[in-house]
Scaffold this motif. Structure first.
Motif, PDB file in Angstrom:
ATOM      1  N   ARG A 151      14.242   5.884 -17.903  1.00 56.59           N
ATOM      2  CA  ARG A 151      14.060   6.507 -16.593  1.00 56.59           C
ATOM      3  C   ARG A 151      14.317   5.439 -15.543  1.00 56.59           C
ATOM      4  NH1 ARG A 151      10.476  10.600 -14.066  1.00 56.59           N
ATOM      5  NH2 ARG A 151       9.935  11.289 -16.157  1.00 56.59           N
ATOM      6  N   GLU A 152      15.369   5.632 -14.743  1.00 58.41           N
ATOM      7  CA  GLU A 152      15.585   4.716 -13.629  1.00 58.41           C
ATOM      8  C   GLU A 152      14.665   5.168 -12.511  1.00 58.41           C
ATOM      9  OE1 GLU A 152      19.055   3.101 -10.703  1.00 58.41           O
ATOM     10  OE2 GLU A 152      19.501   3.196 -12.861  1.00 58.41           O
ATOM     11  N   LEU A 153      13.798   4.268 -12.092  1.00 62.95           N
ATOM     12  CA  LEU A 153      12.765   4.605 -11.120  1.00 62.95           C
ATOM     13  C   LEU A 153      13.241   4.447  -9.686  1.00 62.95           C
ATOM     14  CD1 LEU A 153       9.924   2.767 -13.012  1.00 62.95           C
ATOM     15  CD2 LEU A 153      10.431   5.225 -13.049  1.00 62.95           C
ATOM     16  N   GLY A 154      14.237   3.619  -9.478  1.00 70.42           N
ATOM     17  CA  GLY A 154      14.756   3.390  -8.143  1.00 70.42           C
ATOM     18  C   GLY A 154      14.880   1.910  -7.856  1.00 70.42           C
ATOM     19  N   SER A 155      15.380   1.625  -6.677  1.00 67.33           N
ATOM     20  CA  SER A 155      15.592   0.240  -6.240  1.00 67.33           C
ATOM     21  C   SER A 155      14.801  -0.016  -4.974  1.00 67.33           C
ATOM     22  CB  SER A 155      17.085  -0.005  -5.977  1.00 67.33           C
ATOM     23  OG  SER A 155      17.823   0.158  -7.162  1.00 67.33           O
ATOM     24  N   PHE A 156      14.504  -1.277  -4.754  1.00 73.14           N
ATOM     25  CA  PHE A 156      13.735  -1.682  -3.581  1.00 73.14           C
ATOM     26  C   PHE A 156      14.205  -3.046  -3.126  1.00 73.14           C
ATOM     27  CE2 PHE A 156      10.132  -3.644  -1.433  1.00 73.14           C
ATOM     28  CZ  PHE A 156       9.728  -2.624  -0.578  1.00 73.14           C
ATOM     29  N   THR A 157      14.448  -3.189  -1.823  1.00 71.93           N
ATOM     30  CA  THR A 157      14.834  -4.471  -1.239  1.00 71.93           C
ATOM     31  C   THR A 157      13.615  -5.105  -0.586  1.00 71.93           C
ATOM     32  OG1 THR A 157      17.095  -3.709  -0.893  1.00 71.93           O
ATOM     33  CG2 THR A 157      16.377  -5.622   0.399  1.00 71.93           C
ATOM     34  N   PHE A 158      13.334  -6.338  -0.940  1.00 71.08           N
ATOM     35  CA  PHE A 158      12.186  -7.069  -0.423  1.00 71.08           C
ATOM     36  C   PHE A 158      12.600  -7.788   0.855  1.00 71.08           C
ATOM     37  CE2 PHE A 158      11.240  -6.176  -4.746  1.00 71.08           C
ATOM     38  CZ  PHE A 158       9.872  -5.996  -4.777  1.00 71.08           C
ATOM     39  N   THR A 159      12.054  -7.340   1.966  1.00 68.15           N
ATOM     40  CA  THR A 159      12.377  -7.911   3.274  1.00 68.15           C
ATOM     41  C   THR A 159      11.379  -9.010   3.632  1.00 68.15           C
ATOM     42  OG1 THR A 159      10.963  -6.380   4.494  1.00 68.15           O
ATOM     43  CG2 THR A 159      13.255  -5.663   4.057  1.00 68.15           C
ATOM     44  N   PRO A 160      11.772  -9.924   4.514  1.00 64.47           N
ATOM     45  CA  PRO A 160      10.812 -10.949   4.940  1.00 64.47           C
ATOM     46  C   PRO A 160       9.534 -10.326   5.521  1.00 64.47           C
ATOM     47  CG  PRO A 160      13.016 -11.521   5.689  1.00 64.47           C
ATOM     48  CD  PRO A 160      13.089 -10.129   5.114  1.00 64.47           C
ATOM     49  N   GLU A 161       9.706  -9.285   6.324  1.00 61.32           N
ATOM     50  CA  GLU A 161       8.537  -8.647   6.953  1.00 61.32           C
ATOM     51  C   GLU A 161       7.614  -8.026   5.907  1.00 61.32           C
ATOM     52  OE1 GLU A 161      11.975  -9.120   9.422  1.00 61.32           O
ATOM     53  OE2 GLU A 161      11.787  -7.800   7.675  1.00 61.32           O
ATOM     54  N   GLY A 162       8.199  -7.352   4.934  1.00 65.46           N
ATOM     55  CA  GLY A 162       7.403  -6.724   3.879  1.00 65.46           C
ATOM     56  C   GLY A 162       6.705  -7.745   2.996  1.00 65.46           C
ATOM     57  N   ILE A 163       7.419  -8.810   2.658  1.00 71.34           N
ATOM     58  CA  ILE A 163       6.831  -9.880   1.840  1.00 71.34           C
ATOM     59  C   ILE A 163       5.623 -10.481   2.548  1.00 71.34           C
ATOM     60  CG2 ILE A 163       7.243 -12.234   0.997  1.00 71.34           C
ATOM     61  CD1 ILE A 163      10.140 -11.309   0.346  1.00 71.34           C
ATOM     62  N   LYS A 164       5.786 -10.788   3.828  1.00 67.44           N
ATOM     63  CA  LYS A 164       4.698 -11.410   4.592  1.00 67.44           C
ATOM     64  C   LYS A 164       3.512 -10.457   4.770  1.00 67.44           C
ATOM     65  CE  LYS A 164       7.840 -14.303   7.260  1.00 67.44           C
ATOM     66  NZ  LYS A 164       8.343 -14.551   8.623  1.00 67.44           N
ATOM     67  N   ALA A 165       3.800  -9.189   5.038  1.00 66.60           N
ATOM     68  CA  ALA A 165       2.713  -8.210   5.239  1.00 66.60           C
ATOM     69  C   ALA A 165       1.897  -8.038   3.956  1.00 66.60           C
ATOM     70  CB  ALA A 165       3.284  -6.874   5.695  1.00 66.60           C
ATOM     71  N   PHE A 166       2.572  -7.914   2.814  1.00 64.36           N
ATOM     72  CA  PHE A 166       1.850  -7.784   1.546  1.00 64.36           C
ATOM     73  C   PHE A 166       1.033  -9.050   1.285  1.00 64.36           C
ATOM     74  CE2 PHE A 166       1.030  -8.100  -2.914  1.00 64.36           C
ATOM     75  CZ  PHE A 166       0.765  -6.793  -3.311  1.00 64.36           C
ATOM     76  N   ALA A 167       1.669 -10.205   1.456  1.00 63.23           N
ATOM     77  CA  ALA A 167       0.991 -11.475   1.183  1.00 63.23           C
ATOM     78  C   ALA A 167      -0.224 -11.677   2.090  1.00 63.23           C
ATOM     79  CB  ALA A 167       1.967 -12.633   1.337  1.00 63.23           C
ATOM     80  N   ALA A 168      -0.091 -11.313   3.347  1.00 58.79           N
ATOM     81  CA  ALA A 168      -1.211 -11.496   4.276  1.00 58.79           C
ATOM     82  C   ALA A 168      -2.440 -10.722   3.815  1.00 58.79           C
ATOM     83  CB  ALA A 168      -0.798 -11.060   5.680  1.00 58.79           C
ATOM     84  N   LYS A 169      -2.224  -9.555   3.219  1.00 60.10           N
ATOM     85  CA  LYS A 169      -3.347  -8.733   2.753  1.00 60.10           C
ATOM     86  C   LYS A 169      -3.841  -9.127   1.364  1.00 60.10           C
ATOM     87  CE  LYS A 169      -2.735  -4.370   5.153  1.00 60.10           C
ATOM     88  NZ  LYS A 169      -2.633  -2.921   4.968  1.00 60.10           N
ATOM     89  N   PHE A 170      -2.919  -9.500   0.456  1.00 59.80           N
ATOM     90  CA  PHE A 170      -3.298  -9.579  -0.948  1.00 59.80           C
ATOM     91  C   PHE A 170      -3.018 -10.895  -1.660  1.00 59.80           C
ATOM     92  CE2 PHE A 170      -2.245  -5.097  -0.044  1.00 59.80           C
ATOM     93  CZ  PHE A 170      -3.504  -4.560  -0.224  1.00 59.80           C
TER      94      PHE A 170
END
Length: 159
Positions: free
Chosen positions: A13-32
């Motif tokens: 099952r191909e679940l999909g693709s996702f591009t990791f952006t600088p903004e997304g990386i930083k937002a996730f990291a800031a929280k977790f």
């Protein structure tokens, strides 16, 4: 998720693709996962990663998000045909979680789940036990993320 009886070892099952952006990386990291190489480009460049790196937990959480979205699409297709959605059981866990390549800002992972094993459950006859090998491959074709998981899959009701 399909019924246990409709699953076959080797099904992918191909679940999909996702591009990791600088903004997304930083937002996730800031929280977790507030480590410097996840929060700051310069710290990332000066780290072993050589660039702003996504947290491994961000990579894993993205797998889960795409998995749930895949099952939701399938449930909507069932509903559109007037079929009752298939409700499977939970996952009892995972093993061998590996972050094999850094996921840097701008990288795109394509996630795939492949059935590796299945067996009926005597203790819970309404379920079968299904094993999966789950992966995230980057845009260069490199395996960046993997783990083995399992789930209690619903058995087809006896009419």
């Amino acid at each position: 998720m399909p019924y246990f009886e409709d699953m076959n070892i080797g099904d992918r099952r191909e679940l999909g693709s996702f591009t990791f952006t600088p903004e997304g990386i930083k937002a996730f990291a800031a929280k977790f996962d507030p480590q410097p190489f996840h929060l700051d480009e310069e710290a990332g460049r000066n780290s072993v990663f050589g660039g702003l790196a996504a947290s491994g937990w961000h990579v894993a959480a993205t797998y889960m998000r795409l998995t749930v979205a895949s099952f939701q699409r399938e449930a909507a297709e069932h509903a559109a045909r007037g079929e009752k959605p298939i409700v499977s059981g939970p996952s009892p866990g995972f093993r061998e979680l590996k972050w094999l390549k850094p996921v840097l800002a701008g990288d795109t992972l394509t996630y795939v789940s492949e059935i590796t094993s299945k067996r009926p459950l005597e203790s819970r006859p309404q379920f079968g036990f299904v094993g999966f090998y789950n992966t995230g491959v980057n845009q260069r074709g490199e395996l960046a993320f993997s783990f083995k998981g399992s789930v209690f899959a619903a058995r087809r009701p006896i009419s």
